[in-house]
Structure formats: structure tokens, C-alpha cells
Write a protein that holds these residues in place. Structure first.
Motif, PDB file in Angstrom:
ATOM      1  N   ARG A  88      64.912  18.512  -3.238  1.00  0.00           N
ATOM      2  CA  ARG A  88      64.671  17.724  -2.113  1.00  0.00           C
ATOM      3  C   ARG A  88      64.584  16.124  -2.653  1.00  0.00           C
ATOM      4  O   ARG A  88      63.855  16.169  -3.833  1.00  0.00           O
TER       5      ARG A  88
ATOM      6  N   GLU B  11      67.526  15.806   2.040  1.00  0.00           N
ATOM      7  CA  GLU B  11      68.502  16.805   1.082  1.00  0.00           C
ATOM      8  C   GLU B  11      69.195  15.703   0.253  1.00  0.00           C
ATOM      9  O   GLU B  11      69.750  14.887   0.576  1.00  0.00           O
TER      10      GLU B  11
ATOM     11  N   ALA C 254      61.148  12.992   3.392  1.00  0.00           N
ATOM     12  CA  ALA C 254      61.835  13.783   2.326  1.00  0.00           C
ATOM     13  C   ALA C 254      63.214  13.922   2.981  1.00  0.00           C
ATOM     14  O   ALA C 254      63.581  13.646   4.460  1.00  0.00           O
TER      15      ALA C 254
ATOM     16  N   ARG D  41      70.506  11.406   0.974  1.00  0.00           N
ATOM     17  CA  ARG D  41      70.057  12.587   1.687  1.00  0.00           C
ATOM     18  C   ARG D  41      70.923  12.616   3.092  1.00  0.00           C
ATOM     19  O   ARG D  41      71.617  11.521   3.417  1.00  0.00           O
TER      20      ARG D  41
ATOM     21  N   THR E 115      63.257  28.129   0.552  1.00  0.00           N
ATOM     22  CA  THR E 115      63.654  27.019   1.596  1.00  0.00           C
ATOM     23  C   THR E 115      62.239  26.647   2.457  1.00  0.00           C
ATOM     24  O   THR E 115      62.028  25.684   2.762  1.00  0.00           O
TER      25      THR E 115
ATOM     26  N   THR F  22      61.312  19.692   4.489  1.00  0.00           N
ATOM     27  CA  THR F  22      62.327  19.821   5.336  1.00  0.00           C
ATOM     28  C   THR F  22      62.948  18.418   5.626  1.00  0.00           C
ATOM     29  O   THR F  22      62.315  17.477   5.261  1.00  0.00           O
ATOM     30  N   ASP F  23      64.273  18.457   5.874  1.00  0.00           N
ATOM     31  CA  ASP F  23      64.960  17.195   5.849  1.00  0.00           C
ATOM     32  C   ASP F  23      64.399  16.437   7.051  1.00  0.00           C
ATOM     33  O   ASP F  23      64.192  16.653   8.307  1.00  0.00           O
TER      34      ASP F  23
END
Length: 286
Positions: free
Chosen positions: A154, A115, A113, A9, A98, A103-104
Motif C-alpha cells: 500500500r 494501491e 492509503a 494509487r 489483504t 484499504t484503498d
């Protein structure tokens, strides 16, 4: 696949390096284990009445254009014919979907979390033999008769751990009755492939020994869950993965959990499922 959540990520570089070191140590034992399936069926659950609260606020064409450009390297794709709207007959646009996802860098208890830096996990290069079992391997385009109009992926893990549970969280939205059709295909695959199947990848094959329905969460219009028993490449160790899929209207929320170990983690972490569901439900009903 086993360890599929570790495709990287955008944050946590040191954690990824530690995971890479762990992978090198256990790779000889665990490499070649089968990829996770994206479908599951719970023999105790039936479909619920369809709901109409699965849509997020409409976006503008300019917003979606920006999101589509940004999604190229963040595990997101948009095949909707009408960007900036709900994506046709029920499907959410890329921007709207999205907004419903983690969220990243978002924290979920002890998990974080992020990406996927290498794109969609369990993509089109993962296939099943027999083909009937394909929905258990991947819900990428072509896996069923229903392709997603938009999707977001994710990775959720514990950044500090070299070897720990990882969860691939994948949201997909479909036109028409696609989402319900996907769930039906998953259920059919779960029954037909209960005794196992072979997963084919570019460099290896994985043998699924058993596909078992397990308790699914009481979320959405319907939910399905599976426990996979997978044989390692040497044919000596049994590995375990879990999959939960929830459908709400035209959207599916998929949770695939595994660990770089022979340990049976028991289920997809409930806090991850609950947090994503609450975020999805809250935003989609505003």
C-alpha cells in the motif's frame, strides 16, 4: 527508492499529476538517488517471545480465488501452496493478509492509503553491492533465503501535496520460521552495511553513505528501524529515508518513508505505523 512511494494509487489522479510535475522540476537533482531498503535493526531492541496471535480468520477457496485474480493489478501477490487456509505453517492466505492491510482510500489522519498501480515497489530488479546488503534494498522474492507466501503493498501519502512524505506499507507472511529468518537477515545486513553500499537499478546506481539504527516501535514480537543517508546522483546532496519493520508471528509489516526533498523527515510517521499495527492486531486476534 527516493520517491518510491509515488508509484501511483488507484485514486487521486490530480494529486498524482501534481506530484509528476514536482518530479519533473526536481528530477535533475534527485533522479538516481538510491532506493529504500526493506530492513532495519535497532541496536537497543532484542527479540521478544514468539506470540501465537498473528493469524486472521480462515478464508474459503472461492474467496481466495477471487482475491488472487483481483490482486494482479493492485500490488498483491500470493505464492501460498494452500490458498484458502493459513498458507501452510503459519503464513496467512492472500485474502486474510489483504483484510489486515489498509484499504484503498482509507484515511490515516492527514494521510490517505491507496494501491500501487505499478505493482510492488522495490521489486526484484533492485539489487545491492555487496549482496550482503540486499535485505536493506528489498525484501522481494529472492532477497533472503525466505520468500513470502503472500504479500500486500500500500502507498500512503498526503494527496494534496506535490512534494511531501510518502510511506510504502508492505505486509508479507511466511511459512515456517521465515518471518523470523527475514528479521535476522535484516539485522545482519544492518551491521555489515553500516558504512554504506551501492544499490543497483535498471537505469541508475545509488550510493548509500550510512545506515544507522534508530528507535523502533514497541509492537509485535520484534521490531527494527533504520535511517538511511543517501548521496544524490550528482554527488552533492544528501537525502534521507527511513525504514521500520515489525514482525508479528509469521508476518512482517514494513514501513518505508521518504520525501521529494533534501529535508530529513526524522522518522516514519508514527500515525501510519500505529494505525496499521492496530488494524493488523485487532483483526488477527478476532
Amino acid at each position: 527508492m527516493f520517491g518510491a512511494g509515488n508509484q501511483g494509487r488507484s485514486g487521486g489522479r490530480r494529486a498524482r499529476l501534481r506530484r509528476a510535475a514536482a518530479l519533473a522540476l526536481v528530477g535533475a537533482v534527485l533522479t538516481g538517488a538510491a532506493a529504500c531498503g526493506d530492513g532495519a535493526t535497532d541496536g537497543d531492541k532484542g527479540g521478544k517471545d514468539a506470540r501465537t496471535d498473528g493469524k486472521a480468520p480462515a478464508s474459503t477457496p472461492a474467496d481466495d480465488a477471487d482475491e488472487s485474480a483481483a490482486s494482479a493489478g493492485s500490488g498483491e501477490s500470493d505464492t501460498s501452496d494452500t490458498p484458502g487456509t493459513s498458507g501452510g505453517s503459519g503464513a496467512l492466505s492472500q485474502r486474510d493478509l489483504t483484510a489486515l492491510a489498509f484499504t484503498d482510500g482509507e484515511k490515516i489522519g492527514k494521510y490517505t492509503a491507496g494501491e500501487f498501480s505499478l505493482g510492488e515497489p522495490q521489486g526484484e530488479d533492485y539489487t545491492a553491492d555487496p549482496a550482503t546488503c540486499q535485505p536493506l534494498v528489498s525484501l522481494a522474492k529472492g532477497a533472503t533465503a525466505f520468500d513470502p507466501a503472500s504479500e500486500v503493498h500500500r502507498n500512503v501519502d498526503i494527496a494534496e501535496e506535490m512534494v511531501g512524505t510518502t510511506v510504502a506499507v508492505q505486509l508479507r507472511s511466511y511459512n515456517g520460521g521465515g518471518a523470523a529468518g527475514v528479521m535476522k537477515a535484516l539485522g545482519a545486513a544492518g551491521k555489515a552495511c553500516a558504512g554504506g553500499f551501492v544499490e543497483n537499478r535498471a537505469v541508475a546506481k545509488g550510493q548509500y553513505l550510512k545506515v544507522e539504527p534508530v528507535k523502533a516501535p514497541d509492537h509485535g514480537d520484534e521490531a527494527q528501524a533504520y535511517r538511511f543517508t543517501i548521496l544524490d546522483v550528482k554527488g552533492t546532496l544528501k537525502l534521507y529515508e527511513y525504514l521500520t519493520v515489525v514482525r508479528s508471528g509469521a508476518t512482517t509489516l514494513s514501513f518505508r518513508a521518504d520525501i521529494l526533498d533534501t529535508k530529513d523527515i526524522g522518522k516514519v510517521p508514527e500515525e501510519v505505523i500505529t494505525a496499521q499495527w492496530k488494524k493488523f492486531e485487532a483483526a488477527s486476534t478476532r
